[in-house]
Design a protein around this motif. Sequence first.
Motif, PDB file in Angstrom:
ATOM      1  N   TRP A  22     -21.305 -21.594  -3.422  1.00 12.80           N
ATOM      2  CA  TRP A  22     -21.271 -20.147  -3.216  1.00 12.80           C
ATOM      3  C   TRP A  22     -20.965 -19.427  -4.531  1.00 12.80           C
ATOM      4  CZ3 TRP A  22     -21.356 -16.815   1.239  1.00 12.80           C
ATOM      5  CH2 TRP A  22     -21.744 -17.465   2.413  1.00 12.80           C
ATOM      6  N   MET A  23     -19.980 -19.927  -5.250  1.00  8.46           N
ATOM      7  CA  MET A  23     -19.589 -19.277  -6.501  1.00  8.46           C
ATOM      8  C   MET A  23     -20.703 -19.363  -7.543  1.00  8.46           C
ATOM      9  SD  MET A  23     -15.661 -20.665  -6.655  1.00  8.46           S
ATOM     10  CE  MET A  23     -15.226 -19.849  -8.197  1.00  8.46           C
ATOM     11  N   GLY A  24     -21.310 -20.542  -7.657  1.00 11.08           N
ATOM     12  CA  GLY A  24     -22.389 -20.705  -8.624  1.00 11.08           C
ATOM     13  C   GLY A  24     -23.594 -19.848  -8.291  1.00 11.08           C
ATOM     14  N   SER A  25     -23.946 -19.784  -7.003  1.00 10.23           N
ATOM     15  CA  SER A  25     -25.092 -18.972  -6.587  1.00 10.23           C
ATOM     16  C   SER A  25     -24.846 -17.494  -6.851  1.00 10.23           C
ATOM     17  CB  SER A  25     -25.381 -19.203  -5.099  1.00 10.23           C
ATOM     18  OG  SER A  25     -25.710 -20.552  -4.849  1.00 10.23           O
ATOM     19  N   ALA A  26     -23.630 -17.031  -6.531  1.00  5.54           N
ATOM     20  CA  ALA A  26     -23.303 -15.621  -6.740  1.00  5.54           C
ATOM     21  C   ALA A  26     -23.312 -15.270  -8.222  1.00  5.54           C
ATOM     22  CB  ALA A  26     -21.946 -15.303  -6.128  1.00  5.54           C
ATOM     23  N   PHE A  27     -22.769 -16.163  -9.038  1.00  5.11           N
ATOM     24  CA  PHE A  27     -22.743 -15.919 -10.482  1.00  5.11           C
ATOM     25  C   PHE A  27     -24.163 -15.845 -11.039  1.00  5.11           C
ATOM     26  CE2 PHE A  27     -22.659 -17.289 -14.896  1.00  5.11           C
ATOM     27  CZ  PHE A  27     -21.661 -16.481 -15.428  1.00  5.11           C
ATOM     28  N   CYS A  28     -25.005 -16.774 -10.642  1.00  7.11           N
ATOM     29  CA  CYS A  28     -26.387 -16.788 -11.140  1.00  7.11           C
ATOM     30  C   CYS A  28     -27.157 -15.560 -10.676  1.00  7.11           C
ATOM     31  CB  CYS A  28     -27.088 -18.059 -10.684  1.00  7.11           C
ATOM     32  SG  CYS A  28     -26.484 -19.566 -11.494  1.00  7.11           S
ATOM     33  N   ALA A  29     -26.917 -15.139  -9.431  1.00  4.80           N
ATOM     34  CA  ALA A  29     -27.596 -13.941  -8.927  1.00  4.80           C
ATOM     35  C   ALA A  29     -27.169 -12.706  -9.714  1.00  4.80           C
ATOM     36  CB  ALA A  29     -27.294 -13.764  -7.444  1.00  4.80           C
ATOM     37  N   ALA A  30     -25.868 -12.570  -9.957  1.00  6.09           N
ATOM     38  CA  ALA A  30     -25.376 -11.424 -10.731  1.00  6.09           C
ATOM     39  C   ALA A  30     -25.901 -11.477 -12.162  1.00  6.09           C
ATOM     40  CB  ALA A  30     -23.847 -11.414 -10.732  1.00  6.09           C
ATOM     41  N   LEU A  31     -25.947 -12.671 -12.732  1.00  3.84           N
ATOM     42  CA  LEU A  31     -26.460 -12.826 -14.091  1.00  3.84           C
ATOM     43  C   LEU A  31     -27.939 -12.446 -14.153  1.00  3.84           C
ATOM     44  CD1 LEU A  31     -25.509 -13.766 -16.913  1.00  3.84           C
ATOM     45  CD2 LEU A  31     -26.366 -16.044 -16.313  1.00  3.84           C
ATOM     46  N   GLY A  32     -28.690 -12.828 -13.135  1.00  2.00           N
ATOM     47  CA  GLY A  32     -30.099 -12.480 -13.080  1.00  2.00           C
ATOM     48  C   GLY A  32     -30.310 -10.979 -12.971  1.00  2.00           C
ATOM     49  N   LEU A  33     -29.517 -10.323 -12.141  1.00  2.87           N
ATOM     50  CA  LEU A  33     -29.615  -8.866 -12.004  1.00  2.87           C
ATOM     51  C   LEU A  33     -29.269  -8.168 -13.317  1.00  2.87           C
ATOM     52  CD1 LEU A  33     -27.942  -8.436  -8.495  1.00  2.87           C
ATOM     53  CD2 LEU A  33     -30.353  -8.049  -9.042  1.00  2.87           C
ATOM     54  N   ALA A  34     -28.233  -8.652 -13.990  1.00  2.00           N
ATOM     55  CA  ALA A  34     -27.844  -8.061 -15.269  1.00  2.00           C
ATOM     56  C   ALA A  34     -28.944  -8.257 -16.312  1.00  2.00           C
ATOM     57  CB  ALA A  34     -26.537  -8.682 -15.756  1.00  2.00           C
ATOM     58  N   GLY A  87     -15.209 -16.141   5.222  1.00  2.00           N
ATOM     59  CA  GLY A  87     -14.491 -15.125   4.455  1.00  2.00           C
ATOM     60  C   GLY A  87     -14.034 -15.621   3.095  1.00  2.00           C
ATOM     61  N   ARG A  88     -13.515 -16.844   3.037  1.00  2.00           N
ATOM     62  CA  ARG A  88     -13.051 -17.398   1.764  1.00  2.00           C
ATOM     63  C   ARG A  88     -14.216 -17.560   0.796  1.00  2.00           C
ATOM     64  NH1 ARG A  88     -12.306 -22.687  -0.413  1.00  2.00           N
ATOM     65  NH2 ARG A  88     -10.633 -22.730  -1.979  1.00  2.00           N
ATOM     66  N   GLU A  89     -15.354 -18.064   1.306  1.00  2.00           N
ATOM     67  CA  GLU A  89     -16.511 -18.246   0.440  1.00  2.00           C
ATOM     68  C   GLU A  89     -17.035 -16.911  -0.085  1.00  2.00           C
ATOM     69  OE1 GLU A  89     -16.047 -19.886   3.200  1.00  2.00           O
ATOM     70  OE2 GLU A  89     -16.180 -22.011   2.686  1.00  2.00           O
ATOM     71  N   PHE A  90     -17.070 -15.884   0.785  1.00  2.00           N
ATOM     72  CA  PHE A  90     -17.495 -14.569   0.322  1.00  2.00           C
ATOM     73  C   PHE A  90     -16.552 -14.039  -0.761  1.00  2.00           C
ATOM     74  CE2 PHE A  90     -19.725 -14.034   4.557  1.00  2.00           C
ATOM     75  CZ  PHE A  90     -20.998 -13.962   4.016  1.00  2.00           C
ATOM     76  N   GLY A  91     -15.254 -14.243  -0.555  1.00  2.00           N
ATOM     77  CA  GLY A  91     -14.285 -13.773  -1.533  1.00  2.00           C
ATOM     78  C   GLY A  91     -14.426 -14.474  -2.878  1.00  2.00           C
ATOM     79  N   LEU A  92     -14.606 -15.802  -2.848  1.00  2.00           N
ATOM     80  CA  LEU A  92     -14.777 -16.547  -4.090  1.00  2.00           C
ATOM     81  C   LEU A  92     -16.105 -16.207  -4.758  1.00  2.00           C
ATOM     82  CD1 LEU A  92     -13.347 -20.018  -3.018  1.00  2.00           C
ATOM     83  CD2 LEU A  92     -12.308 -18.379  -4.596  1.00  2.00           C
ATOM     84  N   ALA A  95     -15.550 -12.963  -6.575  1.00  2.00           N
ATOM     85  CA  ALA A  95     -14.816 -13.169  -7.823  1.00  2.00           C
ATOM     86  C   ALA A  95     -15.707 -13.764  -8.899  1.00  2.00           C
ATOM     87  CB  ALA A  95     -13.613 -14.072  -7.569  1.00  2.00           C
ATOM     88  N   SER A  96     -16.596 -14.681  -8.505  1.00  2.00           N
ATOM     89  CA  SER A  96     -17.488 -15.319  -9.462  1.00  2.00           C
ATOM     90  C   SER A  96     -18.524 -14.330  -9.981  1.00  2.00           C
ATOM     91  CB  SER A  96     -18.178 -16.512  -8.797  1.00  2.00           C
ATOM     92  OG  SER A  96     -19.027 -17.170  -9.694  1.00  2.00           O
ATOM     93  N   ALA A  97     -19.155 -13.576  -9.080  1.00  2.00           N
ATOM     94  CA  ALA A  97     -20.162 -12.594  -9.494  1.00  2.00           C
ATOM     95  C   ALA A  97     -19.551 -11.518 -10.374  1.00  2.00           C
ATOM     96  CB  ALA A  97     -20.809 -11.970  -8.259  1.00  2.00           C
ATOM     97  N   HIS A  98     -18.300 -11.171 -10.100  1.00  2.00           N
ATOM     98  CA  HIS A  98     -17.664 -10.086 -10.842  1.00  2.00           C
ATOM     99  C   HIS A  98     -17.370 -10.474 -12.287  1.00  2.00           C
ATOM    100  CE1 HIS A  98     -16.350  -6.044 -10.248  1.00  2.00           C
ATOM    101  NE2 HIS A  98     -15.181  -6.258 -10.815  1.00  2.00           N
ATOM    102  N   LEU A  99     -17.375 -11.765 -12.580  1.00  2.00           N
ATOM    103  CA  LEU A  99     -17.219 -12.199 -13.972  1.00  2.00           C
ATOM    104  C   LEU A  99     -18.347 -11.651 -14.839  1.00  2.00           C
ATOM    105  CD1 LEU A  99     -16.131 -15.927 -13.518  1.00  2.00           C
ATOM    106  CD2 LEU A  99     -14.734 -14.070 -14.444  1.00  2.00           C
ATOM    107  N   VAL A 100     -19.551 -11.588 -14.284  1.00  2.00           N
ATOM    108  CA  VAL A 100     -20.683 -11.021 -15.021  1.00  2.00           C
ATOM    109  C   VAL A 100     -20.434  -9.548 -15.303  1.00  2.00           C
ATOM    110  CG1 VAL A 100     -23.169 -10.573 -14.959  1.00  2.00           C
ATOM    111  CG2 VAL A 100     -22.262 -12.703 -14.007  1.00  2.00           C
ATOM    112  N   HIS A 101     -19.930  -8.843 -14.304  1.00  2.00           N
ATOM    113  CA  HIS A 101     -19.621  -7.419 -14.469  1.00  2.00           C
ATOM    114  C   HIS A 101     -18.575  -7.217 -15.567  1.00  2.00           C
ATOM    115  CE1 HIS A 101     -19.370  -3.240 -13.091  1.00  2.00           C
ATOM    116  NE2 HIS A 101     -18.064  -3.342 -13.242  1.00  2.00           N
TER     117      HIS A 101
END
Length: 218
Positions: A22-34, A87-92, A95-101
């Motif tokens: 979940w964290m890796g997918s969210a980070f990559c998605a945010a990185l792609g959008l950026a 809920g925990r996975e969404f929260g993590l 946090a992972s996606a927000h690192l890109v921000h």
Amino acid sequence: MGQQERHSLNLIGFALPVAAAWMGSAFCAALGLAALALATLGPGEHGTILALKVTARFSFLLFWLAYAAGAMTTLFGPAFEPLKRRGREFGLAFASAHLVHLGLVAWLTYIGHAPARGVFLFFGVAALWTYLLALFSIPRLQKALGSKGWWFLRAVGLNYIAYAFATDFLGYPQFGSFKYLVGYLPFAALSVVGPLLCLAAFVQRAAWLRKTSSRQTG
């Protein structure tokens, strides 16, 4: 090693890769959008601000699901239980996606367009709450904190983050413009609905506990 211990280790071994995915997918998605935003307008101020807006909205959606899923389950029944269980996975993931921000904020500062000190302080506190909650989502640390401490940490941290998002989305002055209707209104609506759902769920749970207590003592 007993069967129960082996079962616990299997659960831990399964939970960690799921959370990491979940964290890796969210980070990559945010990185792609950026990257898409920066490729469209360039890596200067305008492109970075667009990337900040896009990644903020993406991470907000992940946060909102972590924040409101439990309340929706309480109010509307088991149809929302799968969201609550995640809920925990969404929260993590948030946090992972927000690192890109946050990385984009650092880049904006580096190129000479740093946000105001008050903005840094206000949203910096929200970022600290984000990663403090992520840290204490680790079962061992959460257990050491205790159920009351964890409840207090979540209540304060999640509501501060929700308030920070609401301040951003509700602060846009050009109501009725196309930019507002597309880029702000849906997120502003969610930033209001989320706390209202949590408040309604809290009132409902309090009423149920009061009713249950009166039956036991009656």
